[in-house]
Design a protein around this motif. Structure first.
Motif, short mmCIF file in Angstrom:
data_model
loop_
_atom_site.label_atom_id
_atom_site.label_comp_id
_atom_site.label_asym_id
_atom_site.label_seq_id
_atom_site.Cartn_x
_atom_site.Cartn_y
_atom_site.Cartn_z
N THR A 87 0.83 -1.21 0.00
CA THR A 87 0.00 0.00 0.00
C THR A 87 0.86 1.26 0.00
OG1 THR A 87 -1.78 -1.12 1.20
CG2 THR A 87 -1.80 1.28 1.22
N LEU A 88 0.46 2.20 -0.83
CA LEU A 88 1.08 3.53 -0.88
C LEU A 88 -0.01 4.56 -0.59
CD1 LEU A 88 3.36 5.59 -1.65
CD2 LEU A 88 2.47 5.45 -4.00
N TYR A 95 -3.20 3.45 -2.70
CA TYR A 95 -3.03 2.52 -3.82
C TYR A 95 -2.62 1.15 -3.30
CZ TYR A 95 -2.70 7.07 -6.12
OH TYR A 95 -2.94 8.36 -6.52
N PHE A 96 -3.21 0.10 -3.88
CA PHE A 96 -2.79 -1.26 -3.62
C PHE A 96 -1.90 -1.70 -4.77
CE2 PHE A 96 -7.01 -2.22 -1.22
CZ PHE A 96 -6.50 -1.61 -0.08
N ARG A 97 -0.64 -1.97 -4.49
CA ARG A 97 0.33 -2.36 -5.52
C ARG A 97 0.29 -1.41 -6.72
NH1 ARG A 97 2.51 -6.65 -3.37
NH2 ARG A 97 1.28 -8.30 -2.37
N ALA A 101 -6.89 2.21 -5.00
CA ALA A 101 -7.66 1.27 -4.19
C ALA A 101 -9.16 1.50 -4.27
CB ALA A 101 -7.20 1.34 -2.73
N THR A 102 -9.58 2.76 -4.40
CA THR A 102 -11.01 3.03 -4.47
C THR A 102 -11.59 2.53 -5.79
OG1 THR A 102 -10.61 5.27 -5.31
CG2 THR A 102 -10.87 5.00 -2.93
N GLU A 103 -10.81 2.61 -6.87
CA GLU A 103 -11.29 2.08 -8.15
C GLU A 103 -11.38 0.55 -8.09
OE1 GLU A 103 -9.24 3.47 -11.58
OE2 GLU A 103 -9.28 5.56 -10.97
N LEU A 104 -10.40 -0.07 -7.46
CA LEU A 104 -10.47 -1.53 -7.29
C LEU A 104 -11.71 -1.92 -6.51
CD1 LEU A 104 -6.78 -2.43 -6.35
CD2 LEU A 104 -8.06 -3.44 -8.23
N ASP A 237 -1.50 0.60 4.80
CA ASP A 237 -0.09 0.75 5.12
C ASP A 237 0.18 0.19 6.52
OD1 ASP A 237 2.53 1.46 4.45
OD2 ASP A 237 2.35 3.42 5.35
N LEU A 238 1.12 0.77 7.25
CA LEU A 238 1.56 0.19 8.52
C LEU A 238 0.78 0.75 9.70
CD1 LEU A 238 5.39 -0.01 7.90
CD2 LEU A 238 3.71 -1.83 7.74
#
Length: 425
Positions: A87-88, A95-97, A101-104, A237-238
């Protein structure tokens, strides 16, 4: 895991490497080589005769050099900079990879995104199912708990019980951990007592979870919001629970123990349980007909207004934005949605805070007859997939690398031995 030294001979760039040779050059196990392939870090081809895989020598050497740079010896205080490809978060987006992420979340189901996050492969229509032995063990353990037990209690006990039904749980190979992940998540859901008597354990994970959260019939529009919420909450993320998970995985705890670790941290009111506070606040706003007195009481008591603000997003939480957009399509959510907007507008007169995902999740739970603790359940089930993703990453790292040094502030030695005479009368 051993690492290659900087003096390892480079392979002949004119030939392709076998899996064993690639593993030796990278200083990892053969199954880790395939993990790099699944994550797009290495390319592979079938060997002659269709047996085994082969790898470009220069590509493998390039990856080995990068790993040697990244895995320099840690500072004396331990390696606190945890590298991750999951995650960024930047500029009010996450973003996932590398994929928004929201579009996914609005395009694919929770199970599809979880599978893709773990393997890099999108499997349309994938469904996670749990073996009978795992579900039976988990349900027996959960039924033995007192009625006042909370969601995290039930899920943590279910995870521990499911582990006892899996004698191969100590296999930390990627294939084994993925198998555990695909059965553990539906086991956690199946172990929760159903609210609806007419429930059927079939269909998507979100549909099965719905019957554990509310006795109302399934509303397809609201079910879509629930599924999207699960997907949006897979990872962030963390976060505190994820750091704990990576520490556990660094000690080579098995996947069930890793998830139990995350659930233990998630139970804190500052993490996964935050949406319950927002849920209760929305019900109070709906009862009083205005957010003003409710917000005033929160501020007067010196408390933060639940569901507002996030340290990682100066603007609005993108997860909240996505859920609010879907909630507008659920007619039953209109009153709670209006109450949430009233809270945001009222608070903005004093502090410019935006809605976060806890407030959006509270709108869903409050408008579908779910209890205040339902948001915690959704959060825990969702984040389990992210914890597994982080564990998979951590299993490929040198073990026990996450170990900060303690800063001792006690009395300097030597000190005298304690005695009974020192005890107060």
């Amino acid at each position: 895991m051993t690492l290659m030294t900087n003096h390892a001979p480079a392979p002949d760039p004119n030939r392709r490497l076998t899996t064993k040779e690639a593993a030796e050059l990278l200083g990892v196990k053969p199954e880790t080589v395939y993990a790099y392939v699944s994550r797009g870090q290495l390319g592979s081809r079938r060997g002659q005769g269709g047996r085994g895989s082969t790898f470009d020598a220069q590509e493998v050497e390039s990856l080995a050099r990068r790993h040697r740079r990244e895995r320099q010896p840690a500072r004396s205080g331990g390696d606190l900079a945890v590298r991750t490809r999951i995650t960024l978060i930047e500029q009010d987006r996450y973003y996932f990879r590398g994929v928004d992420a929201t579009e996914l979340a609005t395009r694919y189901s929770y199970e599809e995104v979880a599978e893709w996050l773990w393997t890099g492969v999108l499997r349309p229509g994938v469904r996670f199912t749990a073996p009978d032995a795992s579900v039976s063990a988990a349900r027996r353990a959960v039924r033995a708990l007192p009625e006042i037990s909370g969601p995290a209690d039930r899920l943590r006990v279910a995870a521990a019980a499911a582990a006892t039904a899996d004698p191969l749980r100590f296999d930390l190979s990627e294939r084994a951990v993925l198998g555990t992940a695909r059965t553990l998540i539906p086991t956690l859901v199946a172990a929760l007592p159903p609210v609806s008597r007419s429930h059927r354990d079939e269909g998507s994970l979100a549909r099965r979870l719905w019957a554990r959260l509310t006795g109302r019939p399934v509303d397809e529009a609201a079910l879509r919001v629930l599924d999207t919420a699960l997907t949006l909450l897979i990872d962030h993320d963390l976060a505190a629970s994820t750091v704990a998970v990576r520490v556990a995985a660094s000690a080579h705890a098995h996947a069930y123990a890793v998830v139990s670790t995350g659930l233990g941290v998630l139970e804190g009111p500052l993490h996964g349980a935050a949406s319950g506070l927002a849920h209760r606040m929305l019900l109070e706003v709906l009862d009083q007909g205005s957010a003003a007195p409710v917000v005033a009481d929160e501020l007067r008591a010196g408390r933060r207004v639940p569901g507002l603000g996030h340290p990682l997003y100066p603007g609005e939480d993108p997860r909240a934005q996505a859920l609010f957009a879907l909630l507008e399509q659920v007619p039953e959510a209109a009153p709670a949605l209006a109450a949430a907007r009233d809270v945001v507008a009222t608070t903005a007169r004093h502090v410019p805070l935006h809605a976060n995902v806890d407030l959006a999740l509270a709108v869903l739970t409050a408008s579908t007859g779910m209890p205040a603790a339902a948001g915690e359940t959704v959060f825990a089930v969702a984040r389990t997939a992210g914890w597994i993703a982080h564990a998979l990453e951590e299993y490929t790292e040198p073990p026990l690398r996450i170990r900060p040094s303690g800063l001792y502030t006690g009395p300097r030695p030597p000190q005298p031995l304690p005695s009974a005479a020192d005890a107060p009368e």
